[in-house]
Write an enzyme that holds these catalytic residues in place. Structure first.
Site, PDB file in Angstrom:
ATOM      1  N   HIS A   1       6.343 -18.744 -39.796  1.00 36.82           N
ATOM      2  CA  HIS A   1       6.546 -20.024 -39.099  1.00 36.82           C
ATOM      3  C   HIS A   1       6.819 -21.205 -40.033  1.00 36.82           C
ATOM      4  CE1 HIS A   1       5.694 -17.826 -35.563  1.00 36.82           C
ATOM      5  NE2 HIS A   1       4.381 -17.936 -35.536  1.00 36.82           N
TER       6      HIS A   1
ATOM      7  N   HIS B   1       5.570 -22.244 -29.318  1.00 37.63           N
ATOM      8  CA  HIS B   1       4.444 -21.335 -29.524  1.00 37.63           C
ATOM      9  C   HIS B   1       3.281 -21.606 -28.566  1.00 37.63           C
ATOM     10  CE1 HIS B   1       1.902 -18.550 -31.753  1.00 37.63           C
ATOM     11  NE2 HIS B   1       2.895 -18.293 -32.573  1.00 37.63           N
TER      12      HIS B   1
ATOM     13  N   GLU C   1       7.601 -16.082 -27.281  1.00 33.20           N
ATOM     14  CA  GLU C   1       8.366 -16.968 -28.153  1.00 33.20           C
ATOM     15  C   GLU C   1       9.823 -16.542 -28.183  1.00 33.20           C
ATOM     16  OE1 GLU C   1       6.093 -16.862 -32.001  1.00 33.20           O
ATOM     17  OE2 GLU C   1       4.660 -15.831 -30.733  1.00 33.20           O
TER      18      GLU C   1
END
Ligand code: GLA
Length: 358
Positions: free
Chosen positions: A109, A183, A324
């Site tokens: 991420h 998220h 996601e």
């Protein structure tokens, strides 16, 4: 009947003193979405159950402090590269790049301080019964080791069709990998119970198997005959404990599904239905459509009761799940995956729609 609107309020300050703002979006049916400028984080989503009783169906914290103290990406926009990059390394146009390894041997991420941990600028808007907030962030050249200055815009729009639309746009000064996702951890019960009884449908005939560090092997594997086949509505808990190497590597579901499209192998494109999540108890239903080619379904396996969230609720194992929409993990290292490289002069555009029904 409610009146659609958007309001703006203070949501505390960062340790360096900069103020964080919170935007509250409401539609005529009383659906309410809150998002703040830190991390472009959606802090709450309130929707009615089958009896009209409202509850918050997104995990998070009551105040900014909770997010700053350490959050597993609750509600955040993740980037510059959502999901994992193997060894934090990639080569682009013959140049090698090394990113921070913040997830075992890999980058997750965006690195140590991804887009979920920076301050965005927010501007609310209202157009009739449609309301929203536009969030912008300028990521400097070299930030977290990525090439190019990237200007990003994420827009959250709530309309009277009970849809939350997330639009992503970006441009860059140098070629760079980019992959943006949302998220939010969903719990359609709106309480502390786990999500194993939520019924999931995924419009995907294939997924990308991973190694033990959750990096794709490069294979695009059919889901048929495996616990990864959600083409028919199936409770999440039905097969999660099956003896399957991929479930062992993921500690449950933590994989990228390849969304079925008319034109397979494409890097996304038209908006297609990707997922449906239903809670038989509350009657709440969530439908997700996206222009992205993939979807990471994460069943909240790392939630272990160590985080105390909103209203003092302890977030136990699998009390939230993420869906996601994204490009596949580690795409910069897989030539057979749809490309995630954005070049100067090009415009990154992506849309995901979350539709709430009951
Ligand atoms: C993503 C990953 C998971 C986990 C969560 C955050 O969904 O795929 O493995 O790291 O983020 O906890």
């Amino acid at each position: 009947m409610h009146r659609a609107g958007v309001s703006r309020s203070a949501f505390g300050r960062l340790p360096d003193g900069r103020p964080v703002e919170l935007f509250t979006l409401t539609n005529a049916h009383g659906i309410e979405v809150r998002a703040m400028t830190y991390g472009a984080i959606i802090t709450s989503i309130r929707t009615p159950d089958r009896n009209g009783t409202q509850a918050d169906i997104a995990l998070g914290f009551d105040s900014l402090g909770g997010y700053l103290a350490g959050s597993p990406y609750f509600g955040a926009v993740v980037g510059r590269y959502a999901n994992r990059i193997a060894g934090g390394r990639f080569t682009l146009d013959g140049v090698g790049y090394q990113l921070a390894r913040n997830n075992g041997p890999n980058t997750l991420h965006g690195g140590a301080r991804g887009f979920d941990k920076v301050l965005w600028r927010g501007e609310p808007f209202e157009a009739g019964s449609t309301v929203g907030v536009r969030l912008r962030y300028d990521s400097p050249d070299g930030e977290e080791g990525y090439p190019g200055a990237v200007a990003v815009q994420v827009t959250y729009t709530l309309n009277d069709a009970d849809e939350l639309i997330v639009d992503y746009e970006a441009s860059t000064t140098k070629a760079t990998p980019i992959n943006l996702s949302q998220h939010t951890y969903w719990n359609l019960h709106g309480d502390g119970r786990d999500i194993l009884d939520h019924v999931l449908t995924l419009n995907a005939s294939a997924f990308t198997p991973v190694d033990s560090t959750l990096i794709p092997t490069g294979q695009i594997a059919p889901v048929a005959g495996t616990p990864f086949d959600f083409r028919r509505a199936t409770p999440i808990g039905a097969r999660i404990n099956d003896q399957h190497e991929q479930l062992r590597f993921g500690r449950g579901y933590d994989h990228n599904w390849v969304i079925d499209r008319d034109r397979p192998g494409g890097g996304g494109g038209a908006l297609v239905h990707a997922a449906r999540l239903e809670d038989p108890v509350s009657g709440r239903r969530l439908d997700i459509s996206t222009t992205e080619p993939g979807l990471q379904f994460y069943s909240g396996n790392f939630l272990d009761g160590s985080i105390k969230g909103k209203g003092g609720r302890v977030y136990g194992h699998r009390t939230g799940l993420c869906l996601e929409t994204q490009h596949y993990p580690d795409s910069p290292n897989h030539a057979n995956f749809p490309s995630t490289i954005l070049r100067p002069g090009q415009r990154y555009q992506s849309r995901t729609v979350f539709a709430f029904t009951r």
